[in-house]
Design a protein around this motif. Structure first.
Motif, PDB file in Angstrom:
ATOM      1  N   GLN A   1      41.352  34.874  27.420  1.00  0.00           N
ATOM      2  CA  GLN A   1      41.734  34.652  28.813  1.00  0.00           C
ATOM      3  C   GLN A   1      43.207  34.267  28.918  1.00  0.00           C
ATOM      4  OE1 GLN A   1      38.861  31.712  29.930  1.00  0.00           O
ATOM      5  NE2 GLN A   1      37.409  33.228  30.711  1.00  0.00           N
ATOM      6  N   ALA A   2      43.683  33.466  27.993  1.00  0.00           N
ATOM      7  CA  ALA A   2      45.099  33.084  28.004  1.00  0.00           C
ATOM      8  C   ALA A   2      45.988  34.300  27.775  1.00  0.00           C
ATOM      9  CB  ALA A   2      45.366  32.017  26.956  1.00  0.00           C
ATOM     10  N   THR A   3      45.536  35.216  26.939  1.00  0.00           N
ATOM     11  CA  THR A   3      46.297  36.444  26.693  1.00  0.00           C
ATOM     12  C   THR A   3      46.306  37.334  27.929  1.00  0.00           C
ATOM     13  OG1 THR A   3      45.666  36.332  24.366  1.00  0.00           O
ATOM     14  CG2 THR A   3      46.474  38.441  25.170  1.00  0.00           C
ATOM     15  N   GLN A   4      45.189  37.375  28.652  1.00  0.00           N
ATOM     16  CA  GLN A   4      45.064  38.247  29.822  1.00  0.00           C
ATOM     17  C   GLN A   4      45.709  37.654  31.074  1.00  0.00           C
ATOM     18  OE1 GLN A   4      40.829  38.598  30.123  1.00  0.00           O
ATOM     19  NE2 GLN A   4      40.688  40.178  28.552  1.00  0.00           N
ATOM     20  N   LEU A   5      45.928  36.353  31.098  1.00  0.00           N
ATOM     21  CA  LEU A   5      46.370  35.673  32.310  1.00  0.00           C
ATOM     22  C   LEU A   5      47.658  36.235  32.914  1.00  0.00           C
ATOM     23  CD1 LEU A   5      45.766  33.355  34.306  1.00  0.00           C
ATOM     24  CD2 LEU A   5      47.189  31.899  32.846  1.00  0.00           C
ATOM     25  N   PRO A   6      48.740  36.449  32.165  1.00  0.00           N
ATOM     26  CA  PRO A   6      49.970  36.931  32.813  1.00  0.00           C
ATOM     27  C   PRO A   6      49.782  38.266  33.529  1.00  0.00           C
ATOM     28  CG  PRO A   6      50.436  36.194  30.578  1.00  0.00           C
ATOM     29  CD  PRO A   6      48.956  36.177  30.735  1.00  0.00           C
ATOM     30  N   ALA A   7      49.114  39.209  32.892  1.00  0.00           N
ATOM     31  CA  ALA A   7      48.909  40.521  33.518  1.00  0.00           C
ATOM     32  C   ALA A   7      48.024  40.400  34.759  1.00  0.00           C
ATOM     33  CB  ALA A   7      48.308  41.494  32.518  1.00  0.00           C
ATOM     34  N   CYS A   8      46.993  39.574  34.672  1.00  0.00           N
ATOM     35  CA  CYS A   8      46.106  39.371  35.830  1.00  0.00           C
ATOM     36  C   CYS A   8      46.875  38.784  37.003  1.00  0.00           C
ATOM     37  CB  CYS A   8      44.947  38.451  35.456  1.00  0.00           C
ATOM     38  SG  CYS A   8      43.737  39.167  34.351  1.00  0.00           S
ATOM     39  N   LEU A   9      47.706  37.794  36.725  1.00  0.00           N
ATOM     40  CA  LEU A   9      48.460  37.151  37.799  1.00  0.00           C
ATOM     41  C   LEU A   9      49.497  38.083  38.404  1.00  0.00           C
ATOM     42  CD1 LEU A   9      48.937  33.558  36.361  1.00  0.00           C
ATOM     43  CD2 LEU A   9      47.264  34.357  38.031  1.00  0.00           C
ATOM     44  N   GLU A  10      50.129  38.897  37.579  1.00  0.00           N
ATOM     45  CA  GLU A  10      51.106  39.852  38.103  1.00  0.00           C
ATOM     46  C   GLU A  10      50.429  40.904  38.971  1.00  0.00           C
ATOM     47  OE1 GLU A  10      53.038  41.154  34.557  1.00  0.00           O
ATOM     48  OE2 GLU A  10      54.441  39.463  34.567  1.00  0.00           O
ATOM     49  N   LEU A  11      49.258  41.369  38.540  1.00  0.00           N
ATOM     50  CA  LEU A  11      48.500  42.326  39.339  1.00  0.00           C
ATOM     51  C   LEU A  11      48.046  41.689  40.648  1.00  0.00           C
ATOM     52  CD1 LEU A  11      47.366  45.194  39.348  1.00  0.00           C
ATOM     53  CD2 LEU A  11      45.351  44.320  38.178  1.00  0.00           C
ATOM     54  N   PHE A  12      47.623  40.448  40.558  1.00  0.00           N
ATOM     55  CA  PHE A  12      47.197  39.669  41.737  1.00  0.00           C
ATOM     56  C   PHE A  12      48.358  39.560  42.734  1.00  0.00           C
ATOM     57  CE2 PHE A  12      44.089  35.873  42.370  1.00  0.00           C
ATOM     58  CZ  PHE A  12      44.041  36.098  43.736  1.00  0.00           C
ATOM     59  N   ALA A  13      49.528  39.178  42.246  1.00  0.00           N
ATOM     60  CA  ALA A  13      50.702  39.017  43.113  1.00  0.00           C
ATOM     61  C   ALA A  13      51.130  40.352  43.710  1.00  0.00           C
ATOM     62  CB  ALA A  13      51.852  38.394  42.328  1.00  0.00           C
ATOM     63  N   ALA A  14      51.073  41.413  42.922  1.00  0.00           N
ATOM     64  CA  ALA A  14      51.469  42.728  43.432  1.00  0.00           C
ATOM     65  C   ALA A  14      50.533  43.187  44.549  1.00  0.00           C
ATOM     66  CB  ALA A  14      51.471  43.744  42.300  1.00  0.00           C
ATOM     67  N   ALA A  15      49.240  42.948  44.397  1.00  0.00           N
ATOM     68  CA  ALA A  15      48.289  43.338  45.435  1.00  0.00           C
ATOM     69  C   ALA A  15      48.523  42.534  46.717  1.00  0.00           C
ATOM     70  CB  ALA A  15      46.858  43.142  44.934  1.00  0.00           C
ATOM     71  N   LEU A  16      48.804  41.253  46.559  1.00  0.00           N
ATOM     72  CA  LEU A  16      49.082  40.434  47.749  1.00  0.00           C
ATOM     73  C   LEU A  16      50.383  40.853  48.414  1.00  0.00           C
ATOM     74  CD1 LEU A  16      47.977  36.944  46.438  1.00  0.00           C
ATOM     75  CD2 LEU A  16      46.838  38.321  48.176  1.00  0.00           C
ATOM     76  N   ASP A  17      51.402  41.190  47.617  1.00  0.00           N
ATOM     77  CA  ASP A  17      52.665  41.674  48.177  1.00  0.00           C
ATOM     78  C   ASP A  17      52.481  42.997  48.903  1.00  0.00           C
ATOM     79  OD1 ASP A  17      54.337  39.584  47.526  1.00  0.00           O
ATOM     80  OD2 ASP A  17      54.934  40.443  45.585  1.00  0.00           O
ATOM     81  N   ALA A  18      51.520  43.796  48.455  1.00  0.00           N
ATOM     82  CA  ALA A  18      51.247  45.081  49.099  1.00  0.00           C
ATOM     83  C   ALA A  18      50.501  44.914  50.417  1.00  0.00           C
ATOM     84  CB  ALA A  18      50.443  45.975  48.159  1.00  0.00           C
ATOM     85  N   GLY A  19      50.032  43.710  50.701  1.00  0.00           N
ATOM     86  CA  GLY A  19      49.418  43.454  51.988  1.00  0.00           C
ATOM     87  C   GLY A  19      47.918  43.255  51.963  1.00  0.00           C
ATOM     88  N   LEU A  20      47.294  43.278  50.808  1.00  0.00           N
ATOM     89  CA  LEU A  20      45.850  43.038  50.740  1.00  0.00           C
ATOM     90  C   LEU A  20      45.556  41.573  51.019  1.00  0.00           C
ATOM     91  CD1 LEU A  20      45.609  45.793  48.919  1.00  0.00           C
ATOM     92  CD2 LEU A  20      43.548  44.641  48.195  1.00  0.00           C
ATOM     93  N   PRO A  21      44.481  41.291  51.726  1.00  0.00           N
ATOM     94  CA  PRO A  21      44.082  39.893  51.923  1.00  0.00           C
ATOM     95  C   PRO A  21      43.605  39.280  50.604  1.00  0.00           C
ATOM     96  CG  PRO A  21      42.822  41.367  53.353  1.00  0.00           C
ATOM     97  CD  PRO A  21      43.650  42.214  52.466  1.00  0.00           C
TER      98      PRO A  21
END
Length: 182
Positions: free
Chosen positions: A37-57
């Motif tokens: 999970q620690a290894t996956q965390l940065p990519a997950c958070l970046e994907l999360f932020a990108a989706a929110l920046d794209a306008g998804l709730p």
């Protein structure tokens, strides 16, 4: 009578040892899961932020992430989704992960952002940078310990070879020369 007492004593020794072994194995599996999970965390958070920046709730983003990210991080996100589906607020759902060793700080900040209305994407981007820096430091620390960890295996391999190739012929030659003299 003596055999039954011996069996009871052996059972008293084996049962706690088996329980300790099972707990150790469970702990090892949990440690491995946390490390992944620690290894996956940065990519997950970046994907999360990108989706929110794209306008998804936020809720839709969590749903998409739970479908996209690999296990065991997807399992955590599905847990948050379960709480959201039960009707809990975003803040309450994220606070369920507040004590998690990897996602805990992120979950606390997401809960705070959800309740205050602060920007979530920026918070996630900061956490992604911190997670990458932590992962880099962990890799560097592991690289520094390779030399120390390799001493024992190398000495176990090279020391016997040195003795067999370097010392034994000298001793054999010395014993042979004494045998010729005597």
């Amino acid at each position: 009578m003596g055999q039954s007492v011996g069996a009871v004593v052996a059972g008293c020794a084996v049962v706690p040892a088996a329980i300790a072994l099972l707990r150790w194995l469970e702990g090892a599996e949990e440690r491995r899961k946390i490390q992944v999970q620690a290894t996956q965390l940065p990519a997950c958070l970046e994907l999360f932020a990108a989706a929110l920046d794209a306008g998804l709730p936020l809720r839709a983003t969590v749903r998409h992430l739970a479908a996209l990210v690999p296990e065991p991080s997807a399992e955590l996100l599905r847990g948050v989704l379960g709480h959201l589906d039960l009707g809990r607020s975003d803040s309450q759902a994220w606070l369920e992960l507040r004590e998690h060793p990897v996602w805990g700080q992120v979950a606390r900040d997401l809960a705070r952002c959800a309740s205050s209305g602060a920007g979530v994407a920026e918070t996630l981007a900061v956490h992604a940078q911190e997670a990458r820096a932590t992962a880099r430091a962990r890799r560097e620390m592991a690289a520094h310990t390779v030399g120390v960890r390799s001493v024992l295996p190398l000495s176990c391999c090279f020391l016997p070879a040195f003795i067999l190739v370097g010392v034994v012929p000298i001793i054999a030659g010395t014993i042979g020369s004494f045998a010729l003299l005597g």
